[in-house]
Design a protein around this motif. Structure first.
Motif, PDB file in Angstrom:
ATOM      1  N   LEU A 147       0.794  -1.152   0.070  1.00  0.00           N
ATOM      2  CA  LEU A 147      -0.057   0.108   0.047  1.00  0.00           C
ATOM      3  C   LEU A 147       0.909   1.224   0.109  1.00  0.00           C
ATOM      4  N   SER A 148       0.551   1.932  -1.001  1.00  0.00           N
ATOM      5  CA  SER A 148       1.285   3.509  -0.834  1.00  0.00           C
ATOM      6  C   SER A 148      -0.083   4.366  -0.768  1.00  0.00           C
ATOM      7  N   TYR A 149       0.150   5.089   0.263  1.00  0.00           N
ATOM      8  CA  TYR A 149      -0.970   5.719   0.651  1.00  0.00           C
ATOM      9  C   TYR A 149      -0.813   7.201   0.590  1.00  0.00           C
ATOM     10  N   GLU A 150      -1.393   7.985   0.194  1.00  0.00           N
ATOM     11  CA  GLU A 150      -1.403   9.672  -0.041  1.00  0.00           C
ATOM     12  C   GLU A 150      -2.555  10.268   0.459  1.00  0.00           C
ATOM     13  N   GLY A 151      -2.278  10.314   2.050  1.00  0.00           N
ATOM     14  CA  GLY A 151      -3.490  11.051   2.722  1.00  0.00           C
ATOM     15  C   GLY A 151      -3.005  12.603   3.103  1.00  0.00           C
ATOM     16  N   LYS A 152      -3.934  13.425   3.472  1.00  0.00           N
ATOM     17  CA  LYS A 152      -3.705  14.993   3.832  1.00  0.00           C
ATOM     18  C   LYS A 152      -2.816  14.689   4.986  1.00  0.00           C
ATOM     19  N   PHE A 153      -2.803  13.608   6.240  1.00  0.00           N
ATOM     20  CA  PHE A 153      -2.081  13.682   7.280  1.00  0.00           C
ATOM     21  C   PHE A 153      -1.126  12.399   7.257  1.00  0.00           C
TER      22      PHE A 153
END
Length: 336
Positions: A147-153
């Motif tokens: 998983l490559s996750y690009e969230g705000k935080f």
């Protein structure tokens, strides 16, 4: 009708890890169905307080017990812990003790998160946004291989949780207001709140919003575990039961009184200034089994099916013995 479950609240703010472990083993032997540990970096009190690391402690409890459900009530997966670390920790616990682990989470308190990080405590809107993102990230890490996750935080890059249970650990969401209650109904496996607050909060705000969340998600009414921490000081001596609540006087401070308190010394000062009557006001204080049943009954009638009993006194072994001998079976008979 959902079967009644009885839980024990392991008060990490009040006891060190070794004695808390022994109390919790005794809770299983006394007939409790679950054990829930609070997750604090600092306790409510500077003098006489404790704050064992809940994730290490849960592993020790799992090794010492055979059947009780083990969970956090509650952990904050947004500041002290990166959500990916929470996912890894509970993946490991779930693999060690399959079917016996639950993750209880909430948006947090400044007393725990600020001293360990030095951050400026954000407004509720940011805390809620971080929480929703953390919940999504934890679930995806359990479900997806890389998983490559690009969230705000929060961000991850090709992250993999290698050791995890075959089925995801159930997630319980704690809430004291309508938004979190609805979020729990919509996205969680369980809802957590505490007793002793004004009754309309439960009857008009919390449980109706849990139901609204269930309906929004297309889930049945019994599709969530409704857990409430029952503040119970029970003893054969009513005065002793009342006086035992003194350590937990901080619970009787109003939200306004403790909103931005980040120092346990200051929390202790505010709490010690309260009269014993106010300290005891959040608790069912009793020496009578029938009285306890009648004070618990409204919560069960409203729909709570998982009662986690929090005893305030220093002699937890005494409480557990009394509960096992006098209260457990009457409660099960009364509520099924």
């Amino acid at each position: 009708m959902t079967a009644l479950k009885l839980g024990y609240k392991a008060s990490a703010e009040q006891f060190g890890p070794r004695e808390l472990l022994e109390f919790s083993v005794l809770a299983e032997n006394s007939g409790f169905d679950s054990v829930w540990i609070s997750d604090h970096f600092q306790p409510w009190r500077h003098v006489g307080g404790h704050a064992p690391f809940s994730l290490a402690w849960l592993g020790a409890l799992g090794a010492r017990t055979d059947r009780v459900l083990l969970g956090t009530s509650v952990l904050t997966p947004t500041f002290r812990y990166h959500p990916s670390i929470v996912a890894q920790a509970f993946g490991t616990l779930g693999a060690l003790f399959p079917g016996r682990v639950a993750l209880g989470i909430g948006t947090g308190e400044s007393l725990n998160e600020v001293p360990s990080s030095g951050l400026a405590w954000p407004e509720q809107s940011e805390r809620t946004a971080r929480f929703k993102e953390a919940l999504d990230l934890i679930r995806r890490l359990w479900r997806e291989e890389r998983l490559s996750y690009e969230g705000k935080f929060y961000k991850t890059h090709n992250a993999t949780i290698y050791d995890r249970p075959a089925e995801p650990v159930p997630i319980y969401v704690a809430g004291a207001g309508p938004y979190m209650a609805k979020l729990a109904g919509e996205q969680a496996d369980g809802f957590i709140c505490t007793s002793g607050k004004p009754w309309p909060l439960y009857s008009e705000t919390l449980l109706p919003n849990v139901e609204a969340g269930l309906a929004k998600a297309g889930k049945p009414s019994d599709g969530i575990d409704r857990l409430i921490e029952m503040k119970l000081s029970f003893d054969t001596d009513r005065n002793r039961a009342r006086d035992d609540t003194r350590f937990w006087a901080p619970l009787s401070l109003s939200p306004e009184e403790k909103m931005n308190v980040e120092d346990p010394c200051e929390m202790e000062r505010l709490a010690d200034a309260l009269p014993i009557e106010r300290a005891a006001s959040r608790w069912i204080v009793s020496d009578d089994v029938d009285e306890v049943i009648e004070k618990v009954r409204p919560y069960v009638d409203l729909g709570f099916n998982h009662l986690v009993f929090h005893a305030p006194g220093p002699d937890q072994a005494r409480f557990l013995k009394l509960f096992g001998e006098r209260l457990a079976e009457p409660l099960r008979r009364a509520f099924g």
